[in-house]
Write an enzyme that holds these catalytic residues in place. Structure first.
Site, PDB file in Angstrom:
ATOM      1  N   ASP A  96      -2.187-127.089  20.382  1.00  0.00           N
ATOM      2  CA  ASP A  96      -1.818-128.449  20.716  1.00  0.00           C
ATOM      3  C   ASP A  96      -3.223-129.018  21.274  1.00  0.00           C
ATOM      4  OD1 ASP A  96      -0.924-131.078  21.203  1.00  0.00           O
ATOM      5  OD2 ASP A  96       0.554-130.464  22.486  1.00  0.00           O
ATOM      6  N   HIS A 405      -3.796-126.496  35.460  1.00  0.00           N
ATOM      7  CA  HIS A 405      -3.447-127.481  34.567  1.00  0.00           C
ATOM      8  C   HIS A 405      -2.060-128.012  34.778  1.00  0.00           C
ATOM      9  CE1 HIS A 405      -1.107-125.097  32.037  1.00  0.00           C
ATOM     10  NE2 HIS A 405      -1.175-125.866  31.048  1.00  0.00           N
ATOM     11  N   GLY A 408       2.795-123.655  35.855  1.00  0.00           N
ATOM     12  CA  GLY A 408       2.657-122.052  35.201  1.00  0.00           C
ATOM     13  C   GLY A 408       4.007-121.708  35.142  1.00  0.00           C
TER      14      GLY A 408
END
Lengths: 482, 147
Positions: A96, A405, A408
């Site tokens: 992606d 980011h 997780g």
């Protein structure tokens, strides 16, 4: 299970030395607290050390605090490659390409939102295409899509799908130079040209969130960005859809065939790579940039649809509702950046797979209005627990200005489906004040908050390590998912 | 069901093992394991009728594992390009000039949110721990899909 060779460098930095595995060119460094390192699966240690074997890797192979088992690179993996003798690897970016986050503000307070929350979420769910294989609301020709590949978000603004200021508040101003559609297969175009402005599924979502006074950690910076207590904000997460996935797949095969020619062997075929300067390396880089631009445009089209829905539901224009974008930043990418390596300024190709760029104050490449505060970093948490806005800091130099980011995962998708029922989860969340719409109850169950690490632990680790600075936490009140 | 999903290893993605007595059976099982992630009630697609859409597929590769990779990738392509969820029928795997040839019909239905319990968007077949093996009279594959 942490390997016995793992060395504790600081309370939040761990190192696997080059002696850990034959072929490692640099040590691997994992950013995590004691609690997070114990939650990391064995795949993280295996994969972060595999990445350390790639030709041209500089300083360290990194894994961020939200790291977990991926394919090739771990999710949360960062690797900077020397552009003279290093490689480019699609597996270091992910299928992606340029998957990322966008954060938008409103002038609304939570009290003003509450009576219209259900109507708003329902309308967002109906208007923003969401779920498996869903098509765009807009009829975009292949010829126009070619322009999107080259111009990214700029194409959207030129065609009335957004505001000029959105570009200034998007990484690369929404258009990376050097995209070459001739390097993209017809199959990739066929797969993605009708997906502009679609969310996708899995962990992709669009959320209505609220700022709590007690969750503002840096009031001065929050205020300078336009954030205030009880404010309603919008955050969403998606990428380059089938278009980017196909480009990555196409070049994975190309690189597998090319590797013997360059004498490269890798411990995992998902690490297939080619010298950055080679013909195939440059072809992929140019094709990947088309997916980067498509991804920026995809999020721009979603932002446009969000503004339309808010204006319709609240009966005033998006301008009057002050739906301004804070920033749009990717976490699956490889970009050319200048960094200080042992006192020498060098141009590096920084791969970030599930890691956000977090440039510090005064750095080139961030909007003028964020030069003092550092680049905004948007971190999506689970749909139950909240998300964060961070900023880049000078000490981020240690990781080539890269940070976490997301939360997780700690639980597999299949385990989550067994443990949670989508419908029950939806009802429980509604009782807790989070109204959710999804095309798939199974998909909803997979994204349950308990399937993820505690986002607060992840942000604490990133903050303690000095790779980003928390500004504010947002709490979800409405969510649409594929 | 000649496939099973592996539950506890690949956290963000989904892995499965598929098997069959012949290469054809293996390829059909692996295809169903892939499509079964996109829709929860794959059996709905079993009732092939006048609304079904057919795509004849022919793919060639020198290695059996990369042939399976390409076949599974086709299913993912159909989902995005044509909004079709497909299952393979009339599969034949033969050899031709040192290459292995897959011929089959992808029979599918347009995605219908009312009829199909949609699950997750499969992005890609990964090559991480991707394996096709023949032992003890059984063809087996291990596949990790990016979700």
């Amino acid at each position: 299970m942490r390997p016995p060779e793992l060395i504790k460098i600081s309370p939040v930095i761990w190192e696997l030395p080059v002696s850990y595995k034959t072929g490692m060119r640099v040590p691997a460094r994992i950013y995590a607290t004691e609690k997070l390192i114990d939650q990391m699966d064995s795949g993280v240690f295996d994969q972060v050390s595999n990445v350390a074997m790639l030709p041209g890797i500089v300083n360290y192979s990194f894994c961020m605090p939200d790291g977990h088992w991926g394919y090739g690179f771990p999710i949360g993996g960062v690797a900077a490659m020397d552009t003279d003798d290093g490689v480019i690897s699609p597996g270091g970016i992910g299928f992606d390409i340029n998957c990322g986050m966008r954060l938008m503000l409103t002038s609304l307070t939570y009290d003003e939102l509450k009576p219209k929350l259900h109507k708003l979420v329902d309308k967002l769910f109906n208007n923003v295409p969401t779920g498996v294989g869903e098509k765009s609301r807009y009829a975009i020709s292949k010829s126009d899509f070619r322009k999107v590949m080259i111009n990214g978000s700029r194409w959207c603004i030129e065609n009335g799908f957004g505001w000029q200021e959105d570009l200034l508040r998007t990484e690369e101003t929404g258009c990376i130079d050097g995209a070459d559609p001739s390097k993209v297969s017809d199959k990739a175009v066929e797969r993605g040209y009708h997906q502009l402005g679609t969310l996708g599924s899995g962990n992709h979502y669009l959320e209505i969130q609220v700022v709590k006074r007690e969750s503002i950690f840096d009031a001065k910076t929050a205020e300078s960005i336009g954030i205030f207590p009880d404010q309603v904000v919008i955050m969403f997460h998606c990428g380059s859809r089938g278009f980017g996935h196909q480009i990555a797949t196409d070049y994975l095969r190309v690189f597998l065939k090319a590797m013997p020619e360059y004498g490269i062997s890798v411990p995992d075929r998902e690490l297939a790579c080619a010298p950055f300067r080679s013909g195939v390396g440059q072809d992929y880089f140019s094709a990947m940039k088309c997916a980067i631009n498509m991804s920026f445009a995809n999020r721009q089209m979603i932002a446009h649809q969000v503004r339309e829905v808010f204006a319709d539901v609240f009966g005033v224009s998006a301008i009057r509702l002050s739906i301004h974008q804070v920033y749009d930043i990717a976490h699956n990418t490889a970009k050319l950046e200048y960094h200080d390596v042992n006192g020498v300024r060098k141009r590096l190709l920084v791969h970030r797979k599930g890691s956000t760029r977090a440039f510090g104050p005064d750095m080139e490449g961030i909007p003028q209005e964020y030069k003092k505060t550092g680049q905004p970093v948007i971190i999506g948490g689970s749909m139950e627990t909240g998300s964060y806005l961070l900023s880049g800091v000078k000490s981020g130099k240690q990781t080539f200005y890269s940070t976490t980011h997301g939360s997780g995962r700690v639980m597999s998708r299949k385990q989550a489906r067994k443990q949670f029922r989508g419908k029950e989860l939806q009802m429980r969340m509604e009782k807790e004040g989070i109204y959710t719409r999804s095309v798939s109850y199974g998909g909803l169950a997979e994204e349950a908050g308990k399937a993820y690490k505690n986002i607060d632990d992840v942000i604490d680790a990133a903050s303690m390590a000095g790779i980003s600075h928390p500004i504010v936490k947002f709490l979800p009140v409405g969510n649409i998912k594929g | 069901m000649p496939y099973k999903y592996i539950e506890d290893k690949f956290i963000a993605d989904v892995a499965f093992e598929a098997w069959g007595g012949t290469r054809e059976e293996l390829f059909m099982a692996a295809s169903d394991a892939t499509a079964g992630l996109m829709v929860e009630n794959l059996k709905n697609i079993e009732n092939i009728n006048e609304n079904s859409e057919n795509k004849i597929i022919e793919l060639k590769e020198t290695e059996i594992d990369m042939l399976l990779f390409d076949v599974l990738q086709e299913l993912i392509f159909f989902k995005d390009a044509y909004q079709l969820i497909c299952r393979f029928r009339n599969v034949k795997i033969t050899s031709e000039n040192k290459r292995i040839v897959f011929k089959g019909t992808a029979v599918g239905e347009k995605i219908d949110y009312k009829k199909h319990n949609l699950a997750v968007d499969v992005k890609a077949v990964t090559l991480h721990e991707f394996k096709v093996q023949y032992s003890n009279n059984l063809w087996k594959a291990h596949v990790v899909l990016d979700i």
